[in-house]
Scaffold this motif. Structure first.
Motif, PDB file in Angstrom:
ATOM      1  N   ALA A 132      93.554  20.748  40.598  1.00 40.09           N
ATOM      2  CA  ALA A 132      93.812  20.285  41.961  1.00 40.09           C
ATOM      3  C   ALA A 132      93.933  21.453  42.938  1.00 40.09           C
ATOM      4  O   ALA A 132      94.414  21.290  44.057  1.00 40.09           O
ATOM      5  N   GLY A 133      93.565  22.649  42.512  1.00 37.04           N
ATOM      6  CA  GLY A 133      93.554  23.777  43.447  1.00 37.04           C
ATOM      7  C   GLY A 133      94.706  24.744  43.277  1.00 37.04           C
ATOM      8  O   GLY A 133      94.868  25.656  44.079  1.00 37.04           O
ATOM      9  N   GLY A 134      95.536  24.555  42.247  1.00 42.28           N
ATOM     10  CA  GLY A 134      96.626  25.492  41.995  1.00 42.28           C
ATOM     11  C   GLY A 134      97.774  25.320  42.965  1.00 42.28           C
ATOM     12  O   GLY A 134      97.878  24.316  43.668  1.00 42.28           O
ATOM     13  N   ILE A 135      98.657  26.307  42.983  1.00 42.19           N
ATOM     14  CA  ILE A 135      99.789  26.279  43.895  1.00 42.19           C
ATOM     15  C   ILE A 135      99.422  27.137  45.099  1.00 42.19           C
ATOM     16  O   ILE A 135      99.268  28.350  44.962  1.00 42.19           O
ATOM     17  N   ASP A 136      99.232  26.510  46.231  1.00 38.95           N
ATOM     18  CA  ASP A 136      98.908  27.248  47.445  1.00 38.95           C
ATOM     19  C   ASP A 136      97.639  28.106  47.229  1.00 38.95           C
ATOM     20  O   ASP A 136      97.551  29.240  47.686  1.00 38.95           O
ATOM     21  N   GLY A 137      96.722  27.546  46.466  1.00 42.12           N
ATOM     22  CA  GLY A 137      95.469  28.268  46.247  1.00 42.12           C
ATOM     23  C   GLY A 137      95.488  29.249  45.090  1.00 42.12           C
ATOM     24  O   GLY A 137      94.458  29.773  44.687  1.00 42.12           O
ATOM     25  N   LYS A 138      96.664  29.526  44.532  1.00 44.61           N
ATOM     26  CA  LYS A 138      96.754  30.461  43.406  1.00 44.61           C
ATOM     27  C   LYS A 138      96.861  29.674  42.096  1.00 44.61           C
ATOM     28  O   LYS A 138      97.640  28.731  41.999  1.00 44.61           O
ATOM     29  N   LYS A 139      96.100  30.096  41.119  1.00 49.26           N
ATOM     30  CA  LYS A 139      96.103  29.396  39.829  1.00 49.26           C
ATOM     31  C   LYS A 139      97.331  29.791  38.988  1.00 49.26           C
ATOM     32  O   LYS A 139      97.958  30.825  39.220  1.00 49.26           O
ATOM     33  N   ILE A 140      97.587  28.950  37.972  1.00 51.99           N
ATOM     34  CA  ILE A 140      98.642  29.265  37.003  1.00 51.99           C
ATOM     35  C   ILE A 140      97.978  29.687  35.695  1.00 51.99           C
ATOM     36  O   ILE A 140      97.009  29.068  35.253  1.00 51.99           O
ATOM     37  N   GLU A 141      98.492  30.738  35.085  1.00 48.96           N
ATOM     38  CA  GLU A 141      98.091  31.076  33.722  1.00 48.96           C
ATOM     39  C   GLU A 141      99.245  30.707  32.816  1.00 48.96           C
ATOM     40  O   GLU A 141     100.397  30.990  33.136  1.00 48.96           O
ATOM     41  N   PHE A 142      98.938  30.101  31.673  1.00 52.02           N
ATOM     42  CA  PHE A 142     100.006  29.675  30.770  1.00 52.02           C
ATOM     43  C   PHE A 142      99.744  30.210  29.369  1.00 52.02           C
ATOM     44  O   PHE A 142      98.635  30.150  28.863  1.00 52.02           O
ATOM     45  N   ASP A 143     100.783  30.780  28.766  1.00 50.99           N
ATOM     46  CA  ASP A 143     100.657  31.274  27.393  1.00 50.99           C
ATOM     47  C   ASP A 143     101.854  30.783  26.592  1.00 50.99           C
ATOM     48  O   ASP A 143     102.993  30.889  27.049  1.00 50.99           O
ATOM     49  N   PHE A 144     101.590  30.202  25.436  1.00 48.84           N
ATOM     50  CA  PHE A 144     102.671  29.661  24.618  1.00 48.84           C
ATOM     51  C   PHE A 144     102.765  30.437  23.312  1.00 48.84           C
ATOM     52  O   PHE A 144     101.775  30.620  22.618  1.00 48.84           O
ATOM     53  N   GLN A 145     103.950  30.938  22.990  1.00 50.74           N
ATOM     54  CA  GLN A 145     104.138  31.732  21.771  1.00 50.74           C
ATOM     55  C   GLN A 145     105.057  31.028  20.773  1.00 50.74           C
ATOM     56  O   GLN A 145     106.043  30.410  21.158  1.00 50.74           O
ATOM     57  N   ASP A 146     104.706  31.180  19.512  1.00 57.43           N
ATOM     58  CA  ASP A 146     105.442  30.537  18.424  1.00 57.43           C
ATOM     59  C   ASP A 146     106.726  31.305  18.098  1.00 57.43           C
ATOM     60  O   ASP A 146     106.719  32.531  18.071  1.00 57.43           O
ATOM     61  N   ASP A 147     107.839  30.588  17.870  1.00 61.20           N
ATOM     62  CA  ASP A 147     109.056  31.281  17.424  1.00 61.20           C
ATOM     63  C   ASP A 147     109.571  30.765  16.075  1.00 61.20           C
ATOM     64  O   ASP A 147     110.618  31.202  15.595  1.00 61.20           O
ATOM     65  N   GLN A 148     108.889  29.822  15.466  1.00 58.42           N
ATOM     66  CA  GLN A 148     109.275  29.269  14.159  1.00 58.42           C
ATOM     67  C   GLN A 148     110.716  28.785  14.131  1.00 58.42           C
ATOM     68  O   GLN A 148     111.337  28.724  13.074  1.00 58.42           O
ATOM     69  N   ASN A 149     111.263  28.463  15.281  1.00 60.62           N
ATOM     70  CA  ASN A 149     112.653  28.006  15.382  1.00 60.62           C
ATOM     71  C   ASN A 149     113.616  29.047  14.811  1.00 60.62           C
ATOM     72  O   ASN A 149     114.627  28.715  14.205  1.00 60.62           O
ATOM     73  N   ASP A 150     113.308  30.314  14.996  1.00 60.07           N
ATOM     74  CA  ASP A 150     114.171  31.377  14.491  1.00 60.07           C
ATOM     75  C   ASP A 150     114.527  32.313  15.647  1.00 60.07           C
ATOM     76  O   ASP A 150     113.672  32.671  16.453  1.00 60.07           O
ATOM     77  N   THR A 151     115.809  32.675  15.694  1.00 64.60           N
ATOM     78  CA  THR A 151     116.311  33.474  16.802  1.00 64.60           C
ATOM     79  C   THR A 151     115.554  34.791  16.953  1.00 64.60           C
ATOM     80  O   THR A 151     115.125  35.155  18.043  1.00 64.60           O
TER      81      THR A 151
END
Lengths: 387, 359
Positions: A69-88
């Motif tokens: 839909a055009g991002g936020i105010d014309g700027k795109k979002i980059e998203f990165d998801f990292q695994d933590d294995q439910n460990d601190t």
């Protein structure tokens, strides 16, 4: 002499190996990017993987929608998801990996215990943190951290009130997971509130992660105590076993769950007719009638081929909450994480958001969300709102 | 002058000094890199965990490689070290302002408790051998974890209260604070660990184990490993030596736990950090490192702890790749064919050297 030479060569090899390992380093946090970099952390492998995967999927869905839909105010979002294995410890590693990537905002972490540790790290960096589903009050002690889900004590409180105010039962039994912060947090507050409201707790039985396949002892005690209602502040996998075993024993109280119970109709090899009449408090029901929920459920199903659970819904809302906060402050993506954190945390108390997990969500000073939980009862294999 | 360095000709002593040198050089290199700011965030926070697992691997290496007893309970000893020291630190953090003194005391407490438990557990357990011992130590590790999950310790104006299972049984005053809050564990442990302390602990552990295995007692322990009946027949106190080695091994694992606990602000006993999976992971470090090599154990611990983090770029496939790499490394180290191949190439190098010297 020969030995010295050998020693020297060995240490040289060592130096080489270590320098090769750190060679890729040297990046120091965002600052000059043209996109908003949002990071996510949660378990995508290991026992709790379904929660992390749901959050990751839903967040990506929301990010794609916003970018399309055009991002936020014309700027795109980059998203990165990292695994933590439910460990601190792994969660800290995931957080640092994201920081090396240039993360400016953290949407996470999914589970409570790692989140407490990561919250300490974000506080030190003054990074804005919004957790979709880590529900302990320890998570939001710092002013930069906010929650999308209810806090555990709040759920226990609301459950006890609901049972007492609607006169569902006088004698209540509880089965909870003592090794889970989530479950024991709800149980603790429920017991306190039950005493205030005059509910009699006839059995308060615990199990742990290591013993969650047989609940006959706990159920027997509940039955012997004459419980009219069984309160289950636990996740749906264990709840499905409890329902099956209670049925075998001929024990038929009212079953009452909280948001972790959401998903019970999707358990494999579980006779869903046993879940008929189960009541639960949940912020999200996948078959709710409103347009936002229906659009989200359809988009999620198209993308991933399954019905989204409550975790997915929280994460989907979290991305839109971050978007709203960015729009409100007008921060540009070229700010550092700390500067963005300063701006974003100051406007959270002014936001009011309609999402799929609640209408007009607001946040208090602490960072806890205020939204009304829905009490639903399972009828004919579907949720039905209770009055 | 020449005589002075004679002891270096002893290959095992030489190997010992190489190990010390590797640890110190690695430390200096990392410090230099951090000083110039060319280390990323990930590696900076990974350094202390690397030290933790190296120390625990050294401890288990003593037990498996030199005592010859397979222990699957070392995560349990680590857990004891972590929880006793973190409890101590939480109780005393208002009184001790000097960080080094605070850590030192916590370290002593954690190590002593882990060693003590190693001793107590060792009395019945070391009567067993082989698989049976492995099973009992595994059970012990799980028991520790489960007890800590139902243990409540609180502190108020009247003193310290302890309860099992039921937190209300603590009967604390209104100003009471939980130190260990059941499954929620300990929160607010002061952050005292750092890389320098970690490396010093590695060096201390190495110093202890190397001195032990090179001593009279160490030779006795190895004699018992190789042939218990023969060792007994020459009058060695089998139970005594076994207990000693086992307790020291447990104490070193406890020291690793102390470092672990003071690196994180929250401490809980979950299957991921102190469960049997962790015990097996530590055993993997030791086996991959060559069973009887402390240096190998350290290198394996460092490699295997870093590997999953370095593979993060592969997202969901990383744990799959990790296990494949693990299998490949095990085969490379231990498969007879590979050993043959390696010794062949090693032979080539040696011959070259000899021919050069001849020239």
């Amino acid at each position: 002499m020969k030995s010295l030479k050998k020693l020297l060569s060995l240490s040289l090899v060592c130096v080489l190996a270590v320098s090769a390992l750190v060679g890729c380093g040297g990046k120091k946090g965002g600052g000059n990017s043209d996109t908003y970099k949002i990071g996510g952390i949660g378990p995508t492998t290991g026992e709790a993987a379904i929660y992390g995967t749901a959050v990751s999927n839903a967040a990506k869905l929301a990010v794609d929608e916003i970018n399309a839909a055009g991002g936020i105010d014309g700027k795109k979002i980059e998203f990165d998801f990292q695994d933590d294995q439910n460990d601190t410890e792994k969660a800290v590693n995931a957080y640092n990996t994201l920081k090396d990537w240039g993360m400016q905002i953290l949407m996470g972490t999914v589970t409570t215990q790692p989140c407490v540790e990561v919250a300490g790290k974000t506080a030190a960096d003054n990074m804005f943190q919004l957790t979709p589903s880590a529900s302990s009050t320890d998570v939001i002690v710092n002013d930069n951290a906010f929650q999308v889900c209810f806090t555990d004590p709040n759920q226990g409180l609301v459950s006890a009130d609901y049972i007492a105010d609607n006169a569902l039962a006088k004698k209540v039994a509880i089965i909870y997971d003592s090794s889970s912060v989530y479950s024991s947090g709800i149980e603790e507050q429920f017991v306190k509130e039950a005493a205030v409201k005059g509910l009699e707790i006839v059995a308060n039985e615990a199990f742990t992660t290591d013993s969650k396949t047989d609940f006959s002892t706990q159920l027997q005690k509940a039955q012997d105590g004459g419980a009219e209602l069984l309160f289950l502040p636990i996740y749906y996998t264990e709840a499905s076993i409890i329902l099956t075993q209670a049925n075998t024993m001929g024990f038929k109280p009212v079953f009452f769950g909280v948001d972790g119970m959401d998903g019970i109709l999707g358990v494999e090899n579980f006779d869903t007719s046993l879940a008929e009449g189960v009541m639960l408090l949940t912020p999200f029901a996948a078959d709710a009638e409103d347009e936002a929920t229906q659009n989200f459920v359809k988009a999620y199903q198209d993308a991933y081929g399954e019905v989204p659970n409550q975790f997915a819904a929280d994460a989907y809302d979290a991305i839109y909450i971050i978007k709203a906060a960015i729009e409100k402050t007008g921060v540009k993506p070229d700010l550092s994480a700390g500067e963005m954190g300063d701006a974003l945390k100051s406007v959270m108390s002014e936001l009011s958001i309609d999402g799929v997990t609640g209408k007009s969500m607001t946040w208090d000073e602490q960072g806890a969300v205020s939204k009304s939980p829905m009490a639903v009862v399972i009828e004919n294999g579907a949720y039905k709102a209770m009055q | 002058m020449k005589d002075k360095f004679n002891f270096l000709k002893n290959s095992s002593v030489k190997s010992m000094f190489v190990t010390y040198a590797i640890v110190i050089v690695a430390y200096l290199v990392m410090e230099a890199l951090m000083f110039t700011g060319s280390v990323n965030y990930l590696l900076m926070d990974l350094l202390v965990p690397l030290c933790v697992y190296s120390i625990v691997a050294i401890g288990l290496c003593l037990c498996v490689g030199y005592l010859g007893e397979l222990s699957l309970g070392h995560a349990g000893f680590m857990c004891i070290g972590a929880f006793t020291s973190a409890t101590f630190s939480s109780l005393t953090k208002e009184f001790i302002s000097n960080e080094i003194v605070a850590f030192l005391l916590a370290f002593v407490i954690g190590t002593i408790f882990a060693g003590l438990f190693g001793f107590l557990i060792g009395i019945p357990v070391l009567r067993l051998r082989g698989d049976y011992l492995a099973i009992v130590t595994l059970a012990f590790g799980e028991i520790i974890k489960n007890i800590i999950n139902v243990l409540f310790i609180g502190k108020d104006s009247k003193g310290i209260h302890v309860a099992i299972v039921d937190p209300d049984a603590l009967k604390m005053e209104a100003d009471g604070k939980y130190i260990i809050n059941g499954a929620k564990g300990i929160s607010g442990t002061p952050h005292l660990s750092n890389f320098t302390i970690g490396v010093i602990l590695i060096l201390i552990s190495l110093f202890i184990v190397y001195n032990l295995v090179h001593s009279r007692s160490g030779r006795a322990v190895m004699a018992i490993r190789d042939n218990r009946i023969a060792a007994e027949s020459v009058g060695l106190n089998v139970t005594g030596y076994k207990l000693m080695a086992f307790s020291i091994s447990a104490a070193i694992a406890g020291a690793g736990g102390v470092l672990y606990a003071h690196n994180l602000s929250t401490l809980t006993a979950t299957p991921a950090n102190f469960g049997y999976n962790m015990s097996i992971m530590i055993l993997v470090f030791v086996v991959l490192g060559g069973m009887r090599s402390f240096r190998g154990s350290i290198i394996a611990a460092v490699l295997l702890t870093m590997l999953p983090e370095m593979l993060r770029g592969l997202s969901d496939y990383r744990m799959l790749i990790y296990s494949v790499v693990l299998i490949a490394m095990m085969l490379f180290n231990w498969s007879p064919k590979f050993k043959e191949l390696r010794s062949k190439y090693a032979g080539v190098f040696k011959r070259n050297k000899k021919s050069k010297e001849a020239v």
